[in-house]
Design a protein around this motif. Sequence first.
Motif, PDB file in Angstrom:
ATOM      1  N   LYS A 199       0.843  -1.188   0.000  1.00 65.43           N
ATOM      2  CA  LYS A 199       0.000   0.000   0.000  1.00 65.43           C
ATOM      3  C   LYS A 199       0.882   1.243   0.000  1.00 65.43           C
ATOM      4  N   TYR A 207      -3.039   1.399  -9.536  1.00 66.84           N
ATOM      5  CA  TYR A 207      -3.706   1.111  -8.278  1.00 66.84           C
ATOM      6  C   TYR A 207      -4.466  -0.196  -8.400  1.00 66.84           C
ATOM      7  N   GLY A 208      -4.460  -0.967  -7.344  1.00 68.53           N
ATOM      8  CA  GLY A 208      -5.260  -2.184  -7.306  1.00 68.53           C
ATOM      9  C   GLY A 208      -6.152  -2.132  -6.085  1.00 68.53           C
ATOM     10  N   TYR A 209      -7.148  -2.983  -6.055  1.00 70.98           N
ATOM     11  CA  TYR A 209      -8.000  -3.015  -4.867  1.00 70.98           C
ATOM     12  C   TYR A 209      -8.364  -4.447  -4.522  1.00 70.98           C
ATOM     13  N   PHE A 210      -8.001  -4.833  -3.365  1.00 69.88           N
ATOM     14  CA  PHE A 210      -8.490  -6.107  -2.863  1.00 69.88           C
ATOM     15  C   PHE A 210      -8.426  -6.024  -1.353  1.00 69.88           C
ATOM     16  N   GLY A 211      -9.524  -5.639  -0.734  1.00 70.46           N
ATOM     17  CA  GLY A 211      -9.510  -5.433   0.709  1.00 70.46           C
ATOM     18  C   GLY A 211      -8.548  -4.315   1.086  1.00 70.46           C
ATOM     19  N   GLY A 212      -8.595  -3.223   0.396  1.00 70.53           N
ATOM     20  CA  GLY A 212      -7.703  -2.097   0.665  1.00 70.53           C
ATOM     21  C   GLY A 212      -6.930  -1.781  -0.607  1.00 70.53           C
ATOM     22  N   SER A 213      -6.608  -0.495  -0.805  1.00 69.60           N
ATOM     23  CA  SER A 213      -5.964  -0.096  -2.051  1.00 69.60           C
ATOM     24  C   SER A 213      -4.484  -0.406  -2.018  1.00 69.60           C
ATOM     25  N   ALA A 248      -7.918 -10.470 -12.645  1.00 76.53           N
ATOM     26  CA  ALA A 248      -8.661 -10.499 -11.392  1.00 76.53           C
ATOM     27  C   ALA A 248      -9.782 -11.527 -11.469  1.00 76.53           C
ATOM     28  N   GLY A 276     -10.035  -6.568  -9.108  1.00 72.72           N
ATOM     29  CA  GLY A 276      -9.080  -5.776  -8.340  1.00 72.72           C
ATOM     30  C   GLY A 276      -8.465  -4.623  -9.092  1.00 72.72           C
ATOM     31  N   LEU A 277      -8.438  -4.663 -10.406  1.00 70.34           N
ATOM     32  CA  LEU A 277      -7.540  -3.745 -11.101  1.00 70.34           C
ATOM     33  C   LEU A 277      -8.177  -2.910 -12.203  1.00 70.34           C
ATOM     34  N   SER A 301      -9.053   2.873  -0.329  1.00 71.01           N
ATOM     35  CA  SER A 301      -8.478   3.485   0.878  1.00 71.01           C
ATOM     36  C   SER A 301      -8.179   4.955   0.647  1.00 71.01           C
ATOM     37  N   ARG A 304      -6.108  -1.459   6.857  1.00 68.15           N
ATOM     38  CA  ARG A 304      -7.554  -1.670   6.980  1.00 68.15           C
ATOM     39  C   ARG A 304      -8.092  -1.328   8.365  1.00 68.15           C
TER      40      ARG A 304
END
Lengths: 81, 402
Positions: A27, A62-68, A79, B57-58, B156, B353
């Motif tokens: 992150k 940027y990616g996102y999986f349970g938080g950036s 994905a 995710g992307l 986030s 988180r």
Amino acid sequence: MAEVTIEQLADDMFELVSKAAGQKKLKAGDLTKAMKEKYGDVPRADTKAAIKSLIDSGRCVYGYFGGSSIELPRVEGSANQ
Amino acid sequence: MADDLKTPLLDELEKGPWPSFVTDIKTLADKSEMAKDLLRQLEKSYEDKRGYWKHGGLVGVMGYGGGVIGRYSALPEEFPGVSHFHTVRVNQPSGWFYTSDALREIIDIWDEHGSGLYNMHGSTGDMVLLGTRTEELEPTFRALTEKGWDLGGSGSDLRTPSNCVGPARCENACFDTMEMAYKITHRYQDELHRPMFNYKYKIKMSGCPNDCTAAIARSDMALIGIWKDDIKVDQAEFAKYLDDGFNVQEFVVDKCPTGCIAVEGKQINIDNSNCVKCMHCINRMPHALSVGDEKGFAINLGAKAPIVEGALFASVIVPFMSIEDYKDEDSYEEFHDLLERIWEFWDEHGTSRERIGEFIERVSLATFLEGIGVEPSPKQVKAPRDNPYIFYEEYYAEEGEG
Ligand code: HEM
Ligand code: HEM
Ligand code: SF4
Ligand code: SF4
């Protein structure tokens, strides 16, 4: 404390992201902390600018999986695997 | 409606007295493969009792880490129309005021690039444009920004700041929620679009303790309008309520949570030192009572929904702050300084988180206050509203007795 350029920070961050690819999602905070460990008290504005340059140049996304997270660009659809 | 669309289970949802999202989506099913396959996949979910959506995710647009939420069907061969079904969050204007022209702009863009389905508005405050394909994301973004729109937050980052209509049309407003949301949004564009926090950070603004944005329950930072001096009373208007036969004793005096209202003859007397600003008396008698003159807002931190850890309500951190001129960027210095100290301390010592409310619980309020440079005070009431709605036992008891 040795002065460190934004380019140098970006290169160091890119190396961390590359090494972590496929193993750990880093992150923005992880990258910032790593730079502080390496160079001492790097100004927040500089680490922000380094991340900005990584993203705006397309070297990272940027990616996102349970938080950036900040990741290497991947082929879309991965994905979905 | 499309012939091959058979959704007997979803159809059940159209039978009740309320408007149904099924009916809404069906109106588009003829025109849009996306809408049709959305219904077909949902029908299958109802049959099989499981969901068929996957995270993505992307996906996103160049340079932004938020604003697009990737979704894919887990059954793309069966439901090609929703093989990609990404959500685009569009930053709403302050207070959700639009002209019909502005809405048409959005509709034209989404008819061309997406499913034509919306959620107005998400609990984040954004306009939520539901369902598009990856290759349509950049064209959607381009079309939106050409017309002066921008994406909202996700992930986030600083989520799209949102606010009640406040002074635009409400006499209870104790601060300019409209202008402040606008100012915060513009100042923190990087924080909004480039996720750099441990987790999401929501700021919601309600002009008074009625809290129409439910900020106290739904935002990491709830700015809630408040006044310091006395409730303003118009005794002549108060007398009219009595003359009209309004039962002030039952509906106002007895309901004041601190019992600080007394009526003598046709006069109302409020012991303002014991008033907790619950708004009840003002809401019941708006002609006679109104908020005071010394107005500002309280800063409350820490609310969140039950994701990851349990739900939390916000607690008071700064009981009163006011801004000299809401239109003047320089007037916000004290607020911005505090916000940036909060972010910095959370950044430095928070874990991945961890929402600000959980962080405060973990490190303790005392440590947190020291970290952000705010003096402890007995006015830092924990969860001043422990429920944004009225669910107290005695209300039910009263109903039962009545
Ligand atoms: C894998 C599938 C999905 C997951 C895991 C998921 C998860 C979530 C979560 C966690 C939120 C709250 C976001 C926040 O904190 O603000 C949310 C909001 C929302 N989702 Fe989903 N969702 C999925 C699929 C969908 C689909 C298929 C639709 C519509 C057809 C949808 C519509 C919405 C809407 C309208 C919101 C409200 C957005 C807002 O408050 O601004 N979601 N979703
Ligand atoms: C008996 C069934 C349902 C109940 C009791 C229910 C209840 C609720 C409640 C209490 C909220 C929060 C409202 C608030 O912001 O204060 C909510 C939000 C929402 N619900 Fe439902 N819901 C139901 C079914 C559905 C279905 C079937 C869908 C979609 C397919 C749906 C989509 C949503 C969305 C998108 C939101 C977020 C709206 C917003 O953020 O403004 N709900 N629901
Ligand atoms: S929160 Fe208060 S000021 Fe804002 S719209 Fe509701 S009643 Fe009016
Ligand atoms: S605002 Fe609430 S606490 Fe204050 S006097 Fe009115 S009813 Fe009582």
